[in-house]
Scaffold this active site. Structure first.
Site, PDB file in Angstrom:
ATOM      1  N   GLU A 237       0.989  -1.111   0.227  1.00 56.54           N
ATOM      2  CA  GLU A 237       0.195   0.408  -0.256  1.00 56.54           C
ATOM      3  C   GLU A 237       0.818   1.089  -0.034  1.00 56.54           C
ATOM      4  O   GLU A 237       0.655   1.393  -1.004  1.00 56.54           O
ATOM      5  CB  GLU A 237      -1.178  -0.029   1.089  1.00 56.54           C
ATOM      6  CG  GLU A 237      -2.136  -0.647   1.157  1.00 56.54           C
ATOM      7  CD  GLU A 237      -3.006  -0.264  -0.173  1.00 56.54           C
ATOM      8  OE1 GLU A 237      -2.592   0.678  -0.376  1.00 56.54           O
ATOM      9  OE2 GLU A 237      -4.094  -1.134  -0.456  1.00 56.54           O
ATOM     10  N   GLU A 240       2.240   1.341  -3.755  1.00 54.58           N
ATOM     11  CA  GLU A 240       1.389   2.189  -3.924  1.00 54.58           C
ATOM     12  C   GLU A 240       1.033   3.715  -4.349  1.00 54.58           C
ATOM     13  O   GLU A 240       0.243   3.440  -5.123  1.00 54.58           O
ATOM     14  CB  GLU A 240      -0.226   0.988  -4.299  1.00 54.58           C
ATOM     15  CG  GLU A 240       0.085  -0.217  -4.994  1.00 54.58           C
ATOM     16  CD  GLU A 240      -0.986  -0.765  -4.902  1.00 54.58           C
ATOM     17  OE1 GLU A 240      -0.501  -2.432  -4.653  1.00 54.58           O
ATOM     18  OE2 GLU A 240      -2.365  -1.298  -3.977  1.00 54.58           O
ATOM     19  N   GLU A 241       0.724   4.054  -3.086  1.00 54.46           N
ATOM     20  CA  GLU A 241       0.412   5.374  -2.862  1.00 54.46           C
ATOM     21  C   GLU A 241       1.507   6.588  -3.354  1.00 54.46           C
ATOM     22  O   GLU A 241       1.196   7.162  -3.388  1.00 54.46           O
ATOM     23  CB  GLU A 241      -0.311   5.878  -1.873  1.00 54.46           C
ATOM     24  CG  GLU A 241      -1.871   4.507  -1.039  1.00 54.46           C
ATOM     25  CD  GLU A 241      -2.098   4.698  -0.613  1.00 54.46           C
ATOM     26  OE1 GLU A 241      -3.138   4.521  -0.414  1.00 54.46           O
ATOM     27  OE2 GLU A 241      -2.076   5.188   0.721  1.00 54.46           O
TER      28      GLU A 241
END
Length: 355
Positions: A237, A240-241
């Site tokens: 996460e 990805e962010e």
């Protein structure tokens, strides 16, 4: 009813044929076929298991040929296996679990003959339920593919209720005992994670501004995928962010909240992990974020707009920076499970070296 007792193994061909002969001469009577091998069925050699399966199949074919309309004939195989198939010429094919419940998978090739017509399926389901109930079965599960969802109202008319969905399948259940159901409810929690990405040299933490919640800065994170470990989720996460690659260090804390908004009323467990950054140049996902930045840890304690959780985690990090992270970290270790060929992750405070 006559009871035929068979020995499992390739050495007992003679007794096998004797059983078949007896079955054939008495085929108008209900038959119970048992395996009396003292050896656990799970530990039998492959050839012995095949012999046992072949024997049961031959008995079934002798007594219940496909065109036989004798609905009183019912054959069931018994073994010491925790999961065993349930057979009948006029009965749904199911697999018995260790709790003595039967799982019926309508995608199984053995059940295809019963699902073409709603009325016929209803009759077979009623007969199967009655037979299993007499056997002491505690519950029945039915796995229905979405392509045959027309069968759900039929099952509902026979006392089945919706339990949960999984991909393109719907699971139904019916409790058979005369007492309140002890069937477990479906999963009632979701798992979310966030990463406290700490640059220890500068005492800075990575913060993001969510596109759907611009009023507050928060830690990057998201929901775990099916079968995904918490450390893998948080590393994925954050990458990805923000474009920041990290190493998982520990769990700092977790929060449980019920009636989570926008989560269909289920509860939420939110795990905050400590991560070590491997790079520092931000490359945000513009579909999800408005902005991201490195922020001094002590600034999180001064800004009144931060949540109680953010402030509490910042205090944990300050304590770790001052006294060592062994004082705040929850470590993770992978251990062998009691279930064969599987492992699990155990989270706890680190043990002293002497232990």
């Amino acid at each position: 009813m006559i009871c035929l007792t068979t020995s499992v193994g390739t050495r007992h061909v003679g007794s096998r044929m004797k059983c078949l002969t007896a079955a054939w001469t008495k085929k108008n009577q209900p038959l119970l076929c048992r395996s009396t091998s003292s050896t656990n069925h799970c530990n039998l050699k492959h050839s012995e298991r095949l012999c046992h399966i072949s024997l049961i199949g031959e008995l079934r074919n002798c007594l219940c040929p496909p065109n036989n309309n004798n609905s009183t004939t019912f054959i069931r195989s018994y073994s010491t296996s925790t999961q065993q198939p349930t057979y009948s010429s006029k009965c749904l094919l199911g697999e018995r679990d260790r709790f003595n419940a039967v799982m019926v998978d309508l995608t199984h090739e053995g059940n295809q003959q019963f699902i073409a017509d709603n009325g016929y399926f209803g009759n077979i389901l009623a007969d199967s339920t009655s037979k299993w109930q007499k056997d002491g079965t505690i519950a029945i599960w039915i796995r229905v593919p979405i392509a045959h969802s027309r069968l759900i109202p039929v099952a509902a008319s026979h006392g089945f209720s919706l339990h949960h969905t999984e991909g393109n399948h719907i699971y139904l259940s019916r409790w058979l005992l005369d007492c309140p159901s002890r069937l477990p409810a479906y999963a009632n929690h979701q798992i979310g994670v966030s990463g406290f990405v700490l640059n220890e040299e500068k005492e800075e933490v990575l913060m993001i501004q969510d596109k759907h919640r611009i009023v507050r800065w928060k830690f990057p994170g998201g929901l775990s995928n099916f079968g995904e470990d918490i450390p893998d989720t948080v590393v994925r996460e954050v990458w990805e962010e923000t474009g920041i690659k990290t190493d998982f260090q520990s769990v700092l804390c977790f929060r449980q909240q019920h009636n989570m908004p926008w989560a269909f009323g289920i509860s939420d467990i939110y795990v905050v992990c400590r991560l070590r950054p491997l790079n520092f140049d931000l490359n945000i996902c513009k579909d999800e974020l408005v902005d991201a930045k490195w922020t001094k840890v002590n600034e999180l304690l001064k800004d009144p707009n931060h949540t109680h959780l953010t402030v509490r985690v910042a205090r944990l990090i300050q304590h770790g920076l001052k006294y060592g992270f062994d004082s705040v970290d929850i470590s993770m270790e992978e251990l062998p499970s009691v279930y064969k060929n599987t492992t699990y992750k155990l989270f706890h405070k680190p043990l002293p070296p002497s232990l």
